[in-house]
Design a protein around this motif. Structure first.
Motif, mmCIF file in Angstrom:
data_model
loop_
_atom_site.group_PDB
_atom_site.id
_atom_site.type_symbol
_atom_site.label_atom_id
_atom_site.label_comp_id
_atom_site.label_asym_id
_atom_site.label_seq_id
_atom_site.Cartn_x
_atom_site.Cartn_y
_atom_site.Cartn_z
ATOM 1 N N ARG A 1 0.817 -1.208 0.000
ATOM 2 C CA ARG A 1 0.000 0.000 0.000
ATOM 3 C C ARG A 1 0.855 1.264 0.000
ATOM 4 O O ARG A 1 1.984 1.249 0.475
ATOM 5 C CB ARG A 1 -0.910 0.009 1.243
ATOM 6 N N GLU A 2 0.273 2.348 -0.496
ATOM 7 C CA GLU A 2 0.916 3.651 -0.380
ATOM 8 C C GLU A 2 0.802 4.101 1.071
ATOM 9 O O GLU A 2 -0.286 4.086 1.661
ATOM 10 C CB GLU A 2 0.250 4.672 -1.303
ATOM 11 N N LEU A 3 1.916 4.490 1.651
ATOM 12 C CA LEU A 3 1.957 4.734 3.092
ATOM 13 C C LEU A 3 0.968 5.793 3.578
ATOM 14 O O LEU A 3 0.252 5.554 4.561
ATOM 15 C CB LEU A 3 3.379 5.106 3.514
ATOM 16 N N PRO A 4 0.859 6.979 2.946
ATOM 17 C CA PRO A 4 -0.098 7.977 3.475
ATOM 18 C C PRO A 4 -1.532 7.454 3.519
ATOM 19 O O PRO A 4 -2.261 7.698 4.484
ATOM 20 C CB PRO A 4 0.052 9.147 2.492
ATOM 21 N N VAL A 5 -1.922 6.737 2.466
ATOM 22 C CA VAL A 5 -3.281 6.189 2.426
ATOM 23 C C VAL A 5 -3.450 5.116 3.503
ATOM 24 O O VAL A 5 -4.479 5.074 4.205
ATOM 25 C CB VAL A 5 -3.580 5.606 1.035
ATOM 26 N N ALA A 6 -2.437 4.256 3.654
ATOM 27 C CA ALA A 6 -2.507 3.184 4.642
ATOM 28 C C ALA A 6 -2.597 3.748 6.055
ATOM 29 O O ALA A 6 -3.365 3.248 6.894
ATOM 30 C CB ALA A 6 -1.285 2.280 4.519
ATOM 31 N N GLU B 1 6.476 10.612 5.419
ATOM 32 C CA GLU B 1 5.292 10.486 4.556
ATOM 33 C C GLU B 1 4.010 10.376 5.359
ATOM 34 O O GLU B 1 2.932 10.756 4.886
ATOM 35 C CB GLU B 1 5.426 9.246 3.670
#
Length: 489
Positions: A335-340, A372
């Motif tokens: 996953r993309e870290l900010p979204v996760a 991030e």
């Protein structure tokens, strides 16, 4: 495999299917079965039941490179039975009317899967082979049954006091215990399990103090059964096994042997002579597959990789810390870290009983995150449930301009933190020190703590009343707990 259908086990860490398939292909018994399947041809002769005729066993042993081994024909017979049961060999049995003396055998279609199939297809073949070996291992040595044969064809099971279903259930129970010992926080990293420990887990009632002589004799009997069974299970790749030292058995009678085995379990040097066993990675895969088939919840690390953050935090809340960390890392990896991070923080909210532990696992998930993640963490600074967690995360990274929390948030976070630790590990030896640390910097902590609007306030204060190392503070905690209980509807 018989097991409690609603039981949930700790998650197991397994290699990839490709690695497990490679392990299956080099397991000695499975490899021999494959070689015999390829050896089978128009001249192969079988009896009723698909067994190789006795005259062909030396030839089969030679095909396996075992012609110089006195046990070669026996090993060839075992491998042939596995080949037949897994479908690696197609047999045409002789007619039961006696008109045909022999049946025939040819390589089956599944032989092509060994080199051309997907890893999962190879593992399915191996699981079929495992079923055959487990069924054989649950049967006692037929040499001991000769006197019990009735009319030359039937075995008097009543006379033997031997029940096939009971024996199979016993072996299933042993393997389930071995699996649990392996996947628990104790883990495979600490090496093999002593055979006396495994036998005692099946025989000695929970809570029993000093075992009686009768119980010790049962432990001894169970150990010898397991010694024979694990010898049979090792060639299929299920376990790595160090047998009982035969010299040790010769040195003591049955009662002394059993007593010594239980006592020796505490002595690392001596206990190895009583046998050691561990499930291989392939064995963990095999036992887990059988448990899943029986309806047992037997998770594996990585099962949650495609699930939402709410499912992740709910599940890992019940995992040991190491397994929870491994599962979280796999979840984050895709996953993309900010979204996760945003998803994790949203899933951590909640005033239900599981909320504190979800937030603890969320904090664990955020621990390795870098810059991030900062915008998503800052976004919850004003959240009454997550604001304290966010401030701790930012402070640990030396982030400037973080607003100081309100006193109510500090008290709420303290209650939430202790509630999470109690839910995760219970009343550990470290918890009193945590309590002292969290309350030492707040004068009059307990005068305010009972007013905290947290569902676990009274529960936490009661625990502090039992565990706080400062007697005066413990007394104040008990008074505060009473007030908190009085506020509840």
């Amino acid at each position: 495999m018989s097991a409690e259908p609603h039981a949930t086990l700790p998650p197991v860490r397994l290699p990839s299917d490709a690695e497990l398939a490679r392990d299956a292909l080099v397991a000695p018994l499975f490899a021999r079965a494959v070689r015999l399947a390829r050896w089978a041809g128009p001249d192969t002769r079988v009896d009723l039941g698909g067994e190789l005729v006795a005259a062909q066993l030396p030839e089969a042993a030679a095909a396996l490179g075992l012609d110089a081994d006195p046990n070669g024909p026996v090993l060839a017979s075992q491998a042939w039975r596995v080949a037949v049961d897994t479908g690696l060999v197609d047999v045409t049995e002789p007619e039961d009317d006696g008109e045909e003396e022999y049946g025939t055998a040819l390589p089956g279609e599944d032989v092509a899967l060994v080199t051309g199939g997907a890893p999962g297809e190879v593992l399915d073949l191996w699981l079929s082979a495992l079923d055959t070996v487990l069924a054989d291992a649950a049967v006692p040595d037929l040499d001991d049954l000769v006197d019990a044969l009735d009319a030359g064809s039937e075995i008097d099971f009543d006379q033997l006091d031997w029940n096939p279903r009971r024996e199979a259930d016993f072996l299933d129970g042993v393997l389930a215990n071995l699996y649990l010992l392996t996947v628990s926080e104790r883990g495979a990293s600490e090496g093999p399990i002593p055979l006396p420990v495994l036998a005692a887990s099946m025989v000695i009632p929970e809570g029993m103090g000093e075992p009686t002589d009768a119980v010790l004799e049962q432990v001894s009997d169970a150990m010898m059964r397991l010694d024979d069974q694990f010898r049979q299970l090792e060639p299929i790749g299920l376990v790595a096994f160090q047998p009982v030292d035969e010299a040790l058995m010769a040195e003591a009678d049955g009662e002394e042997f059993a007593a010594g085995s239980v006592a020796g379990a505490a002595d690392e040097e001596d206990v190895t002579r009583y046998g050691m066993v561990r499930l291989t990675p392939l064995g963990l895969y095999g036992i887990r597959a059988r448990m899943l088939e029986a309806g047992v919840a037997a998770p594996a690390v990585g099962d949650l990789a495609d699930k939402g953050a709410d499912a992740l935090l709910d599940a890992v809340s019940g995992y040991p810390e190491g397994a929870a960390q491994a599962e979280i890392e796999q979840w984050l990896a895709g996953r993309e870290l900010p979204v996760a991070v945003t998803e994790l923080l949203a899933a951590a909210r909640g005033d239900d009983g599981g909320g504190p532990l979800r937030r603890l696992r969320c904090q664990q998930a955020l621990a390795p995150a870098g810059q991030e993640a900062e915008p998503a963490v800052r976004a919850v600074l004003d959240d009454p449930e997550l604001g304290g967690l966010a401030r701790v995360w930012l402070a640990e990274r030396g982030v400037a301009d973080v607003p100081a929390p309100a006193a109510s948030m500090v008290f709420w976070l303290t209650v939430d933190t202790i509630a999470a630790q109690l839910a995760a590990d219970g009343e550990t030896a470290e918890l009193p020190m945590l309590m002292e640390s969290l309350t030492a910097h707040h004068a009059g902590f307990f005068e305010q703590a009972w007013r905290v609007e947290h569902p676990a306030t009274a529960y936490v204060l009661e625990a502090m009343g039992r565990l706080h190392p400062d007697k005066k503070a413990a007394k104040e905690a008990r008074k505060a707990a009473f007030k908190a209980r009085s506020r509840q509807p």
